[in-house]
Design a protein around this motif. Sequence first.
Motif, PDB file in Angstrom:
ATOM      1  N   THR A 178     -28.069  21.903 -37.577  1.00 45.76           N
ATOM      2  CA  THR A 178     -29.054  20.826 -37.679  1.00 45.76           C
ATOM      3  C   THR A 178     -29.412  20.542 -39.134  1.00 45.76           C
ATOM      4  OG1 THR A 178     -29.957  21.484 -35.527  1.00 45.76           O
ATOM      5  CG2 THR A 178     -31.331  20.090 -36.923  1.00 45.76           C
ATOM      6  N   HIS A 179     -29.491  21.602 -39.929  1.00 51.89           N
ATOM      7  CA  HIS A 179     -29.897  21.446 -41.329  1.00 51.89           C
ATOM      8  C   HIS A 179     -28.787  20.880 -42.199  1.00 51.89           C
ATOM      9  CE1 HIS A 179     -31.883  22.209 -45.096  1.00 51.89           C
ATOM     10  NE2 HIS A 179     -30.967  23.075 -45.481  1.00 51.89           N
ATOM     11  N   GLU A 213     -26.997  16.933 -41.776  1.00 57.15           N
ATOM     12  CA  GLU A 213     -27.758  15.747 -42.137  1.00 57.15           C
ATOM     13  C   GLU A 213     -27.315  15.135 -43.461  1.00 57.15           C
ATOM     14  OE1 GLU A 213     -31.755  17.021 -42.161  1.00 57.15           O
ATOM     15  OE2 GLU A 213     -31.927  17.235 -39.978  1.00 57.15           O
TER      16      GLU A 213
END
Length: 834
Positions: free
Chosen positions: A282-283, A286
Amino acid sequence: MPDSIRSPIARRTDRDGRSPNEQTRAKMIPVNEFRNITSEQNPQFRVLKPWWDVLSEYLGIAMLMIGVFGCTLQLTQDKISCLPNRFTDLSGGDRDCSHLRQNRDNESLWEFAITKHLGPNIVEVFGRKNGLDIHQYEFVNHFCYERAVHWYGKYFPYLVVIHSMIFMVASSFWFKFPGTSSKIELFVIILGKCFDSPWTTRAISEVYEERREERMVIWRKNTMTKSAADRADADADAASPVRSSIKSGSDQKSAEPQPSLLDKKEGEQAKALFEKVKKFRTHVEEADLLYFMYVLQTVLKVFKFALITVYSIVLVPNIQIVVMCSVPPDLTGFSAFCCNYNKAHLFSKLAYCYICFVGVYGLLCIYSLYWLFHRPLKEYSFEAVRLETGINDIPDVKNDFAFLLHLSDQYDALYSKRFAVFLSEVSEGRLRQLNLNHEWTSDKLRARLARNASERLELHLFMLPGLPDTVFEISEVESLKLELISNVTVPGTVTQLTALQEIVLIHSPAKLQLAALNHLRENLKVLRLAFESPDQVPLWMYTLQSLEELHLSGPLSGELSRATSLDTLRELKNLRVLTLRSRLTKIPPGVVDVSGQLLRLCVHNEGTRLQVFSSLKKLVNLAALELTGCGLERIPSAVFSLSHLQELDLRENRLTTVEEILSLQHCRRLTTLKLWHNGISYIPEHISKLRALETLDGSWNKIRRLPPRLCYCTKLRHLDLSHNQLASLPSEIGILQCLQFLSVAFNSLESLPEELFSCKRLKVLALGNNSISTLSPRVGNLAQLVRLELKGNRLESLPAEIADCPSLKLAALIVEDSLTDLLPPDVKDRMKHR
């Protein structure tokens, strides 16, 4: 020999007596120190170094060694040696030193002296004498080194060191930059743990085992088909090898070792890895900062390569061995000197070698740029891994996450394959299941068994991450209750629960495997579902042919009730009880599909007004109807057409009057009428028309007077009028000879009619929290009385005849302790020892 004619090299010694070679060795950087400087601080980063980065790193070290070696020579050896031009004197003359350059291979500049040995220790020197002392030579050497030697020949080693350090810093800058180093370090740590995790090996082994079993099943089918065809044309002996091969294959399968089970600690570590991978993905997905930094440092190295190549090729020819130097004649008497630059020959060779290294380095950087822009490195597909491992739900990734995986593939593609296991939800579900089985053993589950309200042996599981497989080892379970459990999948092993009749799913969406569905379709009797949205209602619910009770609790809107999904209720051939806890505006039309066999309908509407009751008329066989919290202001007329109705419950509505109760006489089988928790102020006289009435619950209303004609319902056995405003009871109450339960607690009664004690079948008499001052001695006539509540009245004493109630024990006499103490001792003893 005089200093004026000695060679400067011959005269050059260290002050402490060491030779120049010894000085060189003393000032050289130790190899161990150099290795510590150039080594990578974190060797785990090697998984993110493609082969061109690794080769570039070694080339950078080699170039740095060239620079360090040249710098060491600069510090430890004579830089230049000068002599007056022999064709030049004080009056001036030829200042050209080209003849020395042409003959430098055959004659040394310093071979100007001829020596002759006259004896063992006596040497006579012949040659040209210049008349210069050592200080003048040193001055000329330093002067000419600064003025005559080209700057590139002097500073070449330092330039090599600087450029090599820039190359090395540029190659590892993204490992040090704050915005990228943390991501890289975390990725490398997670990648290593995923690679070494026992769960990775187990998950891949399980998939391979499943595939092998599938291939074995297909092979068996093909073999059996072929053997059957052969038996048609051959004798029985021809088939024996086939049977033997199948049997041997089965034996081989059973003999093969199964994947080793993970212990609890390893399972928890793998679970933590799944969470780390999710958060990292998720980190990192991006942005593309890592990709941008890698491209930027590669472009910088290409630019540096081009710059070094251009100026080095131009300036390397300026490194000359013999140079001419002009010196002011007033200082030495000579105006021209021919100088020998001692390190020029070596520096020239090192320079060409350095250019070759830089060229190879640059080609690697150009190839790296080609790789960066030629391939879609911001997208990474696990298609090959999915095909190879059989784990089909591994998602593709993008941006920096994809770039890191592409780099790790250059090191070893096995890393991404093993890492992909922790991106799969199926793999995570298997691990979760394994951890559940470790935590919830069959003995622990068996200790949680208890009887529920239906007297079934129930196993209640609350807020678990899944359903343990050990549940299906407890064959005595009759009711399985799952509350707030996600990812529930009922496997085919549910067939082991031979006594299972009831399943309760409270906010626990469940899926069924085919074998489980077939089993529950034939054996499940009761299903209770609580859901948050209509989408969570499982479709398999409508196929349970043996289902007898269905209890639904959740938002079933009017729009959903008209949906075709409810039409499948007609498949529930054995459904007898249907409960709907929702906020409906009308009875769902799907209920009509089971009107032929439905016996009990319960609608709990949570205060929402139920307006349409037309569907009720079609439930001709309905025996019990419960309309709770439906906002009713009168009894629905559709109820009066239910000729088979035996029980009517209208709890928690808005009823203030029940004048329509006369129409209930058409329900000739009505035995139970519950009007509790309403606002009814009186009961009409024509309630006496309900001849079959056995239970009347009018508690929690505002009834002030009890009609005498109520007592003509002679079959009445249960009468609850507690929490009302009754001031008296009619004397006709003695007619109720079948009355067994009477509760008028929490009213305003001051006295009781004597006829009440003629109801000799009374078992429970609740008179608490009234204003009764005396209790008639006729209470002793109630021979079947087992419970008497008198607490909260104005009684000053109890009649001794209370002991004549043979079934009434002292513990079942609910009264103030002071009144109990006033009873005669023999009375208390008789009641205590019953």
